[in-house]
Design an enzyme around this catalytic site. Structure first.
Site, PDB file in Angstrom:
ATOM      1  CB  THR A 179      -5.154   7.673   8.284  1.00  0.00           C
ATOM      2  OG1 THR A 179      -4.177   8.187   9.268  1.00  0.00           O
ATOM      3  CG2 THR A 179      -5.678   8.995   7.264  1.00  0.00           C
ATOM      4  CE  LYS A 187      -1.712  -1.524   3.731  1.00  0.00           C
ATOM      5  NZ  LYS A 187      -2.426  -1.909   5.011  1.00  0.00           N
ATOM      6  N   GLY A 194      -6.636   3.268  11.772  1.00  0.00           N
ATOM      7  CA  GLY A 194      -7.327   2.060  11.315  1.00  0.00           C
ATOM      8  C   GLY A 194      -7.573   1.624   9.936  1.00  0.00           C
ATOM      9  CB  THR A 195      -6.461   3.633   6.710  1.00  0.00           C
ATOM     10  OG1 THR A 195      -5.013   3.692   7.508  1.00  0.00           O
ATOM     11  CG2 THR A 195      -6.784   4.843   7.125  1.00  0.00           C
ATOM     12  N   GLY A 196      -5.573   0.298   7.507  1.00  0.00           N
ATOM     13  CA  GLY A 196      -4.860  -0.795   7.150  1.00  0.00           C
ATOM     14  C   GLY A 196      -5.845  -2.127   7.473  1.00  0.00           C
ATOM     15  CB  CYS A 197      -7.867  -2.717  10.515  1.00  0.00           C
ATOM     16  SG  CYS A 197      -6.445  -2.520  11.833  1.00  0.00           S
TER      17      CYS A 197
END
Length: 274
Positions: free
Chosen positions: A207, A176, A209-212
């Site tokens: 942002t 990402k 928690g964006t990966g989760c």
């Protein structure tokens, strides 16, 4: 009688609700799935800091996975925080035992504020035990650098890291671009070809928690039967929406808004009588 597609998250808990299991459950629900959870670690954190972490006993983790698979088999599994090699091993063993499908692994190493959520000494265990079970691995740039051992400074660096990681045994790797500059470009390598998923970068600090959220949206869309690349594209669109309408909550990096589109427009294609 209504039926929702079941999806499982195996991850750590975020008591402030923006990341971890809480973000996963919101994301899966917002994408029209029945969300289930296995908690691997209890994390006392908020938008500004991580206070403490308590890992769940591996036997309890195994029991949770058994409880889910023996009764409501998930159509996809998202895996997040696996804090130590014992947890990694029990999760990997259960994935094999139940022949889990559509496995999306987000190799969580750091909280948004930079606090470590995995011992750096566990990277080798992650590579050896966990990565080979991923249908898609979704590291951000710092995580991809740790796993691949490569320095990433541009899009070509993302491609090199994605290829190196995929060659470690996962079916595909999605590096990402949220930590880069310019448009947010994610690079997928599936063992044969490279694909790019791009969105305009949104100027916000919120942002958490964006990966989760992104990895859970991929899992949800795979569970719903969308083709692989389409599922990633739909997830990219979803997480971009959640960031665009992120919430000004807390003193640090606020959470994304998982339900904005659902509240504004309803769930597209959902038949309550199905």
């Amino acid at each position: 009688m209504s039926v929702l597609t079941p999806v499982l998250s195996i991850a750590g808990s975020d008591c402030s609700g923006g990341a971890g299991i809480q973000a996963d459950l919101k994301t899966m629900s917002a994408n029209g799935c029945f969300a289930m959870s296995v908690i691997t670690s209890v994390v006392a954190e908020n938008t500004a800091r991580v206070i403490s972490v308590l890992d769940v006993d591996p036997k309890i983790i195994a029991d949770q996975i058994d409880a889910v698979f023996e009764d409501i088999r998930p159509k996809a599994v998202k895996i997040g925080m696996l804090d130590n090699p014992d947890i990694m091993q029990v999760v990997a063993d259960k994935l094999v035992e139940y022949k889990a499908e559509n496995v999306v692994i987000d190799p969580v190493m750091y909280a948004k504020n930079g606090a470590p959520l995995m011992d750096p000494n566990c990277i080798d265990s992650l590579i050896r035990i966990v990565i080979p079970h991923a249908d898609v691995l979704t590291p951000n740039i710092p995580e991809a650098e740790c796993i691949s051992g490569l320095k990433i400074t541009d899009l070509e660096g993302q491609k090199a890291a994605a290829k190196a990681i995929q060659e470690m045994g996962c079916t595909s790797a999605l590096v990402k671009g949220g930590h880069a500059t310019g448009d947010a470009i994610d690079v997928l390598y599936d063992g044969k070809d490279f694909y790019e998923f791009s969105a305009k970068r949104i100027n916000t600090k919120n942002t958490h928690g964006t990966g989760c959220t992104y990895s859970s949206a991929i899992a949800a869309n795979l569970a719903l039967g969308h083709p692989f690349h389409e599922a990633i594209g739909r997830a990219k669109k979803y997480v971009t929406m959640a960031i665009e309408h992120s919430l000004e909550l807390g003193n640090g990096n606020g959470p994304t808004n998982h339900f904005w589109d659902l509240y504004a427009h309803g769930l597209a294609g959902f038949d309550a009588n199905a």
